[in-house]
Write a protein that holds these residues in place. Structure first.
Motif, PDB file in Angstrom:
ATOM      1  N   SER A 126      -0.441   1.325   5.485  1.00 13.32           N
ATOM      2  CA  SER A 126      -0.982   1.443   4.140  1.00 13.32           C
ATOM      3  C   SER A 126       0.100   1.212   3.091  1.00 13.32           C
ATOM      4  O   SER A 126      -0.136   0.556   2.063  1.00 13.32           O
ATOM      5  CB  SER A 126      -1.615   2.819   3.947  1.00 13.32           C
TER       6      SER A 126
ATOM      7  N   GLU B 238       0.714  -2.470   2.765  1.00 15.31           N
ATOM      8  CA  GLU B 238      -0.391  -3.113   2.053  1.00 15.31           C
ATOM      9  C   GLU B 238      -0.323  -2.849   0.556  1.00 15.31           C
ATOM     10  O   GLU B 238      -0.825  -3.635  -0.251  1.00 15.31           O
ATOM     11  CB  GLU B 238      -1.730  -2.621   2.619  1.00 15.31           C
ATOM     12  N   ARG B 239       0.312  -1.749   0.178  1.00 15.92           N
ATOM     13  CA  ARG B 239       0.463  -1.415  -1.232  1.00 15.92           C
ATOM     14  C   ARG B 239       1.768  -1.942  -1.826  1.00 15.92           C
ATOM     15  O   ARG B 239       2.088  -1.642  -2.974  1.00 15.92           O
ATOM     16  CB  ARG B 239       0.390   0.100  -1.408  1.00 15.92           C
TER      17      ARG B 239
ATOM     18  N   ASP C 238     -10.606   4.966   3.648  1.00 14.72           N
ATOM     19  CA  ASP C 238     -10.500   3.693   4.368  1.00 14.72           C
ATOM     20  C   ASP C 238     -11.146   3.841   5.751  1.00 14.72           C
ATOM     21  O   ASP C 238     -10.684   4.636   6.583  1.00 14.72           O
ATOM     22  CB  ASP C 238      -9.024   3.319   4.502  1.00 14.72           C
TER      23      ASP C 238
ATOM     24  N   ASP D 134       5.012   2.672 -10.612  1.00 12.85           N
ATOM     25  CA  ASP D 134       4.792   1.256 -10.285  1.00 12.85           C
ATOM     26  C   ASP D 134       6.094   0.601  -9.845  1.00 12.85           C
ATOM     27  O   ASP D 134       6.268  -0.615  -9.970  1.00 12.85           O
ATOM     28  CB  ASP D 134       4.181   0.513 -11.474  1.00 12.85           C
TER      29      ASP D 134
ATOM     30  N   TRP E 158       4.861   6.283   1.238  1.00 14.09           N
ATOM     31  CA  TRP E 158       3.413   6.223   1.021  1.00 14.09           C
ATOM     32  C   TRP E 158       2.992   7.121  -0.128  1.00 14.09           C
ATOM     33  O   TRP E 158       2.189   6.722  -0.978  1.00 14.09           O
ATOM     34  CB  TRP E 158       2.672   6.622   2.300  1.00 14.09           C
TER      35      TRP E 158
ATOM     36  N   THR F 232       3.372   5.666  -3.494  1.00 11.83           N
ATOM     37  CA  THR F 232       2.319   4.722  -3.898  1.00 11.83           C
ATOM     38  C   THR F 232       1.059   5.440  -4.354  1.00 11.83           C
ATOM     39  O   THR F 232       0.206   4.838  -5.012  1.00 11.83           O
ATOM     40  CB  THR F 232       1.956   3.761  -2.749  1.00 11.83           C
ATOM     41  N   GLU F 233       0.936   6.729  -4.020  1.00 13.94           N
ATOM     42  CA  GLU F 233      -0.206   7.537  -4.431  1.00 13.94           C
ATOM     43  C   GLU F 233      -0.039   8.121  -5.831  1.00 13.94           C
ATOM     44  O   GLU F 233      -1.016   8.577  -6.430  1.00 13.94           O
ATOM     45  CB  GLU F 233      -0.401   8.702  -3.452  1.00 13.94           C
TER      46      GLU F 233
END
Length: 402
Positions: free
Chosen positions: A176, A179-180, A91, A37, A28, A31-32
């Motif tokens: 999360s 979803e990313r 969120d 990428d 996670w 992704t932050e």
């Protein structure tokens, strides 16, 4: 949460071996990271997590460590949990969490143990923790249910120490992350291929060979097995830890801190007149990865007598649940092993937390993500946990383990 069993791609930038709370955290946080990428694959051998250390935990956090860096790591965890929704972008689906601050109560029975509490207290206060040292009389006045005749000193902190909903954090990191674009599969790594100083691929139990830019060993008590596949060694082994939930015939009139008795037995508030105790036998060997058998004599011969001695109201109690779990125990210095291997530089460690991994997962996941993306730590400097200290025989000892 549904999991595929086979990867959709032939290669990924990041392959994470182990999808429990450490693997989910670093996935996670990647992704932050601004500028990242890459494609991430998390491989978890059992997506039910029923035997994982994450599920078997007491789900508590503390700042009462002997090392300053471990204190700062837990302070970030407290901030992350109390501001989970904000940390996850506001969120509205993310729950607002808090910490049930019943604190940790360390009890010393002799002068050496008392001095260790005093030494740790100085470190904790310097780092801004709200730890208090208590005489037996002070303990008896504030927590009258304890038997303190054989105690010489106590240490407690009721600010950002206690129970937190780790399951909610774990679930939201996974949700999360997916979803990313993070891919989670239920499978098992059975081989790791190296080309000299680099890992090039992992082989799955289902037969696929998956190319990888970097591999993260987040496999908890199985850390050694994962490292060995890459031709590496790590001083981490599974140590069995037993837990019991019990109901008291006469519940205490106030919250019970997570109490660490001089015997090593610990017990905490569980709510509704129930309590959770834990411990291990005098003999504490490494065990098989699949050994979760209970030692039923341990309760009767050791745990219950200790509880009844320290808290006389616990002479009449009834066990309502019990289980055995594993610590990912770092036999070298009881501290985390983090970051790259000095020779196989795209093999990264996230291992050896020795029982305090859950509360360290936010800072460790964030830190390793920073290292991967930026080549440096930009918040907490976690380099003291790097593998090179083991190769060089420089232990970073954490004395406050439970």
């Amino acid at each position: 949460m549904a999991h595929q069993q086979r990867p959709e791609r032939a290669s990924y930038d990041i392959v994470i071996v182990g999808g429990a709370i450490m693997g989910a955290s670093v996935a996670w946080f990647l992704t932050e990271m601004s500028g990242f990428d890459g494609r991430i694959l998390v491989i978890e051998r059992d997506a039910s997590y029923k035997t994982s250390s994450t599920i078997h935990t007491t789900s508590c956090m503390r700042q009462q460590f002997s090392g300053a860096l471990n204190i700062r790591i837990s302070q970030f965890a407290a901030d992350f949990v109390k501001n989970l929704r904000a940390h996850m972008g506001g969120d509205p689906r993310v729950p607002e969490l808090s910490i049930h601050n019943f604190g940790y109560m360390y009890l010393a029975q002799d002068d050496a143990a008392a001095q260790a509490l005093r030494d740790a207290h100085q470190v904790q206060i310097a780092e801004g923790a709200a730890t208090r040292l208590m005489t037996p009389a002070q303990i008896a006045a504030e927590y009258p249910f304890y038997q303190t005749e054989d105690i010489v000193l106590g240490s407690i902190n009721t600010v950002d120490e206690g129970y937190w909903d780790a399951t909610a954090v774990f679930d939201w990191w996974r949700r999360s992350g997916q979803e990313r674009g993070v891919a989670y599969i239920e499978n098992e790594v059975v081989a790791i291929t190296r080309d000299g100083a680099r890992v090039t691929s992992v082989t799955l139990k289902s037969g696929e060979e998956v190319g990888c830019g970097q591999v993260i060993n987040a496999s908890g008590p199985r850390a050694l097995r994962t490292a060995q596949m890459a031709g590496l060694h790590i001083p981490v082994e599974p140590r069995k830890r037993y837990s019991w939930v019990f109901r008291a015939e006469r519940p205490l009139a106030q919250d019970l801190p997570l109490t660490i008795d001089p015997s090593g037995v610990h017990v905490r508030e569980n709510g509704g007149g129930t309590y959770q105790a834990g411990g291990h036998g005098a003999d504490d060997p490494a065990v098989a990865y699949n050994d979760f058998a209970m030692d039923h004599s341990l309760w009767q011969e050791h745990i219950w007598p200790v509880l009844a001695h320290r808290i006389p109201q616990f002479e009449a109690i009834k066990v309502i649940a019990e289980w055995a779990g594993h610590y990912a125990y770092n036999t070298f210095d009881h501290n985390a092993i983090l970051g790259p291997h000095p020779e196989v530089t795209n093999f990264l460690f996230l291992n050896g937390f020795s029982g305090h991994g859950l509360q360290q997962s936010p800072a460790m996941g964030r830190g390793l993500a920073e290292w991967i993306v930026h080549g440096e730590y930009r918040t907490l400097d976690l380099s003291p946990f790097h593998f090179d200290r083991i190769a060089q025989g420089r232990p970073l000892v954490e004395r406050a383990i439970i």
